[in-house]
Design a protein around this motif. Structure first.
Motif, PDB file in Angstrom:
ATOM      1  N   SER A  37       4.865 -18.857  39.071  1.00  0.00           N
ATOM      2  CA  SER A  37       4.788 -18.470  37.655  1.00  0.00           C
ATOM      3  C   SER A  37       3.821 -19.357  36.878  1.00  0.00           C
ATOM      4  N   TYR A  38       3.749 -20.628  37.261  1.00  0.00           N
ATOM      5  CA  TYR A  38       2.865 -21.545  36.548  1.00  0.00           C
ATOM      6  C   TYR A  38       1.399 -21.149  36.723  1.00  0.00           C
ATOM      7  N   LYS A  39       1.075 -20.583  37.880  1.00  0.00           N
ATOM      8  CA  LYS A  39      -0.298 -20.142  38.113  1.00  0.00           C
ATOM      9  C   LYS A  39      -0.707 -19.077  37.090  1.00  0.00           C
ATOM     10  N   VAL A  40       0.238 -18.225  36.747  1.00  0.00           N
ATOM     11  CA  VAL A  40      -0.024 -17.176  35.758  1.00  0.00           C
ATOM     12  C   VAL A  40       0.013 -17.752  34.346  1.00  0.00           C
ATOM     13  N   LEU A  41       0.950 -18.651  34.103  1.00  0.00           N
ATOM     14  CA  LEU A  41       1.079 -19.262  32.778  1.00  0.00           C
ATOM     15  C   LEU A  41      -0.213 -19.950  32.362  1.00  0.00           C
ATOM     16  N   ARG A  42      -0.865 -20.620  33.296  1.00  0.00           N
ATOM     17  CA  ARG A  42      -2.124 -21.311  32.990  1.00  0.00           C
ATOM     18  C   ARG A  42      -3.194 -20.341  32.501  1.00  0.00           C
ATOM     19  N   ARG A  43      -3.133 -19.102  32.990  1.00  0.00           N
ATOM     20  CA  ARG A  43      -4.158 -18.124  32.642  1.00  0.00           C
ATOM     21  C   ARG A  43      -3.863 -17.379  31.343  1.00  0.00           C
ATOM     22  N   THR A  44      -2.631 -17.421  30.902  1.00  0.00           N
ATOM     23  CA  THR A  44      -2.249 -16.647  29.706  1.00  0.00           C
ATOM     24  C   THR A  44      -1.893 -17.526  28.515  1.00  0.00           C
ATOM     25  N   GLU A  45      -1.853 -18.838  28.705  1.00  0.00           N
ATOM     26  CA  GLU A  45      -1.373 -19.695  27.612  1.00  0.00           C
ATOM     27  C   GLU A  45      -2.313 -19.705  26.413  1.00  0.00           C
ATOM     28  N   SER A  71       0.496  -5.581  40.143  1.00  0.00           N
ATOM     29  CA  SER A  71       0.682  -5.313  38.711  1.00  0.00           C
ATOM     30  C   SER A  71       2.152  -5.393  38.317  1.00  0.00           C
ATOM     31  N   SER A  72       3.060  -5.027  39.225  1.00  0.00           N
ATOM     32  CA  SER A  72       4.498  -5.109  38.918  1.00  0.00           C
ATOM     33  C   SER A  72       4.948  -6.558  38.806  1.00  0.00           C
ATOM     34  N   VAL A  73       4.477  -7.405  39.719  1.00  0.00           N
ATOM     35  CA  VAL A  73       4.819  -8.830  39.657  1.00  0.00           C
ATOM     36  C   VAL A  73       4.228  -9.455  38.402  1.00  0.00           C
ATOM     37  N   LEU A  74       2.998  -9.079  38.056  1.00  0.00           N
ATOM     38  CA  LEU A  74       2.378  -9.621  36.841  1.00  0.00           C
ATOM     39  C   LEU A  74       3.193  -9.255  35.614  1.00  0.00           C
ATOM     40  N   LEU A  75       3.636  -8.014  35.526  1.00  0.00           N
ATOM     41  CA  LEU A  75       4.470  -7.593  34.395  1.00  0.00           C
ATOM     42  C   LEU A  75       5.732  -8.435  34.328  1.00  0.00           C
ATOM     43  N   HIS A  76       6.367  -8.656  35.455  1.00  0.00           N
ATOM     44  CA  HIS A  76       7.605  -9.447  35.489  1.00  0.00           C
ATOM     45  C   HIS A  76       7.358 -10.873  34.983  1.00  0.00           C
ATOM     46  N   MET A  77       6.284 -11.488  35.451  1.00  0.00           N
ATOM     47  CA  MET A  77       5.988 -12.871  35.057  1.00  0.00           C
ATOM     48  C   MET A  77       5.646 -12.977  33.576  1.00  0.00           C
ATOM     49  N   GLN A  84      10.645 -16.375  26.793  1.00  0.00           N
ATOM     50  CA  GLN A  84      10.652 -17.769  26.369  1.00  0.00           C
ATOM     51  C   GLN A  84      10.055 -17.922  24.976  1.00  0.00           C
ATOM     52  N   LEU A  85       9.017 -17.129  24.694  1.00  0.00           N
ATOM     53  CA  LEU A  85       8.352 -17.214  23.395  1.00  0.00           C
ATOM     54  C   LEU A  85       9.195 -16.629  22.271  1.00  0.00           C
ATOM     55  N   SER A  86      10.186 -15.801  22.629  1.00  0.00           N
ATOM     56  CA  SER A  86      11.018 -15.173  21.600  1.00  0.00           C
ATOM     57  C   SER A  86      12.052 -16.148  21.033  1.00  0.00           C
ATOM     58  N   ALA A 261       8.355 -11.101  44.862  1.00  0.00           N
ATOM     59  CA  ALA A 261       9.015  -9.829  44.567  1.00  0.00           C
ATOM     60  C   ALA A 261      10.349  -9.710  45.295  1.00  0.00           C
ATOM     61  N   ILE A 262      10.430 -10.265  46.486  1.00  0.00           N
ATOM     62  CA  ILE A 262      11.671 -10.199  47.266  1.00  0.00           C
ATOM     63  C   ILE A 262      12.825 -10.886  46.540  1.00  0.00           C
ATOM     64  N   LEU A 263      12.504 -11.863  45.723  1.00  0.00           N
ATOM     65  CA  LEU A 263      13.535 -12.647  45.042  1.00  0.00           C
ATOM     66  C   LEU A 263      14.146 -11.922  43.843  1.00  0.00           C
ATOM     67  N   PHE A 264      13.586 -10.773  43.466  1.00  0.00           N
ATOM     68  CA  PHE A 264      14.078 -10.056  42.288  1.00  0.00           C
ATOM     69  C   PHE A 264      14.341  -8.600  42.659  1.00  0.00           C
ATOM     70  N   SER A 265      15.589  -8.208  42.593  1.00  0.00           N
ATOM     71  CA  SER A 265      15.961  -6.846  42.986  1.00  0.00           C
ATOM     72  C   SER A 265      15.317  -5.799  42.080  1.00  0.00           C
ATOM     73  N   GLU A 266      15.116  -6.138  40.800  1.00  0.00           N
ATOM     74  CA  GLU A 266      14.524  -5.160  39.891  1.00  0.00           C
ATOM     75  C   GLU A 266      13.087  -4.826  40.272  1.00  0.00           C
ATOM     76  N   LEU A 267      12.413  -5.772  40.924  1.00  0.00           N
ATOM     77  CA  LEU A 267      11.049  -5.504  41.362  1.00  0.00           C
ATOM     78  C   LEU A 267      11.020  -4.642  42.621  1.00  0.00           C
ATOM     79  N   THR A 268      11.917  -4.904  43.531  1.00  0.00           N
ATOM     80  CA  THR A 268      11.954  -4.102  44.759  1.00  0.00           C
ATOM     81  C   THR A 268      12.320  -2.652  44.466  1.00  0.00           C
ATOM     82  N   ASP A 269      13.013  -2.423  43.350  1.00  0.00           N
ATOM     83  CA  ASP A 269      13.368  -1.054  42.970  1.00  0.00           C
ATOM     84  C   ASP A 269      12.195  -0.312  42.336  1.00  0.00           C
ATOM     85  N   ILE A 270      11.244  -1.063  41.765  1.00  0.00           N
ATOM     86  CA  ILE A 270      10.131  -0.462  41.033  1.00  0.00           C
ATOM     87  C   ILE A 270       8.890  -0.291  41.906  1.00  0.00           C
ATOM     88  N   ILE A 271       8.604  -1.292  42.728  1.00  0.00           N
ATOM     89  CA  ILE A 271       7.350  -1.331  43.477  1.00  0.00           C
ATOM     90  C   ILE A 271       7.273  -0.201  44.504  1.00  0.00           C
TER      91      ILE A 271
END
Length: 369
Positions: A37-45, A71-77, A84-86, A261-271
């Motif tokens: 997640s930190y890899k993505v956070l660095r790109r969007t901060e 794209s599904s993993v990116l949306l999740h991250m 967190q920002l909310s 993605a394996i760690l989140f059931s909601e992603l395996t249902d969507i992908i």
């Protein structure tokens, strides 16, 4: 009492058993999620802290979603970041809009994903979702309905009385080679995404391309004559369309995203898993993009550093300094330039400027591909 002895302690926290290996490091579930997640956070901060962005409220960002892994993993991250920002006293953040181009409108063999669309809206409530068919490009880019018949030439008998879907299907049917089909489809999808982003006043687009996908795209674009577009097709920054392009997954490999993605059931249902390319398929029946993806996938397992260097090198490229008179390709909407500073020499100078095509688009035209 002494703590529980771990058989395979996480190399970061040392408090839990490791379950996954990433870049020769054994990590537990939480540490793996944090690392990726930190890899993505660095790109969007920069969007969170408004670096170089007018502070007039949250900016709008568009995330194109294909129901694929990346794209599904990116949306999740990104949605996790928004949660967190909310919280009180957090940076203002950004508004996230998700665009889904109906898979069945791109390929008739693709099933409808209406149920997945409803699940997405419930699972990611902080994002706004829109689903459009591919033929809605005629509404968002009106002049394209006149450009496509000109591009196809005699191969297309365009009938304006037909529905937009029928007209677009007829045009796509005129493209014959696998490489040209992939090239033209990419252009249509790209223009639809960009047009939609502009229609809702987005600042930029978050593309869900992983490191190896960007490497494959780099090699494929050079092979198909689109090398000059690498500065925005695989690099972070301003695009020719007055929108910022960002690739937050550029530091992550597809295999690492699969583990996430394996760690989140909601992603395996969507992908929707990509259909693997059969080894029995003749190379002449594959597009250059598919060939490059197959090559990068196989070699990336052996030499991941080499594939990363392809992407990093492309990210350092600067925009072409070749002269141009400001004309843009009618199909892909990028600048047409060459060493003489004139319009594409493959086209007649008597043609209407609105019907000029760049070298790469000209190569994919029916009868030339």
């Amino acid at each position: 009492m002494p703590g529980k002895e771990l058989s395979d302690p996480c190399m970061d926290c040392r408090d839990h058993d490791a379950i996954l290996t990433i870049r020769r490091r054994r990590l537990c579930r939480n540490c793996y999620i944090r690392f990726v997640s930190y890899k993505v956070l660095r790109r969007t901060e920069r969007y969170r802290f408004r670096k170089g962005i007018p502070k007039t409220g949250p900016c709008k960002l568009l995330l194109p979603l294909s129901y694929g892994l990346c794209s599904s993993v990116l949306l999740h991250m990104v949605h996790e970041q928004m949660e967190q920002l909310s919280k009180p006293h957090s940076p203002p953040g950004f508004d996230l809009h998700v665009l889904i181009i109906e898979p069945s409108s791109i390929s008739p063999s693709s099933p409808s994903h209406d149920r997945a669309f409803e699940s997405l809206k419930q699972r990611f409530p902080l994002a706004s979702f829109t689903q459009l068919p591919l033929h809605s490009i005629f509404e968002l880019v009106p002049n394209l309905q006149h450009i496509l018949p000109n591009y196809a030439g005699q191969a297309l008998a365009d009938d304006t009385s037909r529905s937009p879907k029928e007209r677009l299907d007829a045009f796509r049917a005129t493209i014959t080679s696998a490489t040209s089909i992939a090239d033209v489809d990419f252009i249509l999808l790209n223009r639809l995404v960009i047009a939609f982003a502009k229609s809702i006043d987005c600042l930029g687009i978050l593309w869900g391309d992983s490191d190896d996908r960007l490497a494959a795209k780099t090699l494929a674009n050079v092979a198909t004559g689109r090398g000059s577009s690498l500065t925005w097709q695989v690099s972070d920054g301003m695009s020719p369309f007055e929108l910022e392009f960002s690739f937050p997954l550029r530091d992550l490999f597809t295999a690492e995203l699969q583990n996430y993605a394996i760690l989140f059931s909601e992603l395996t249902d969507i992908i929707v898993p990509d259909t693997p390319l059969s080894e029995n398929v003749l190379t002449k029946n594959l597009s250059i993009d598919q060939l490059m993806m197959r090559y990068v996938s196989s070699q990336g397992e052996k030499y991941p550093g080499v594939m990363s260097n392809v992407t990093r090198t492309a990210n350092k490229l600067q925009a072409s300094r070749m002269s141009t008179d400001g004309s843009k390709c009618a199909l892909c909407a990028t600048f047409i330039c060459n060493s003489e500073g004139v319009l594409n020499p493959t086209r007649s100078t008597n043609d209407s400027p609105s019907h000029q095509f760049c070298y790469a688009c000209d190569r994919s035209r029916p009868g030339l591909s």
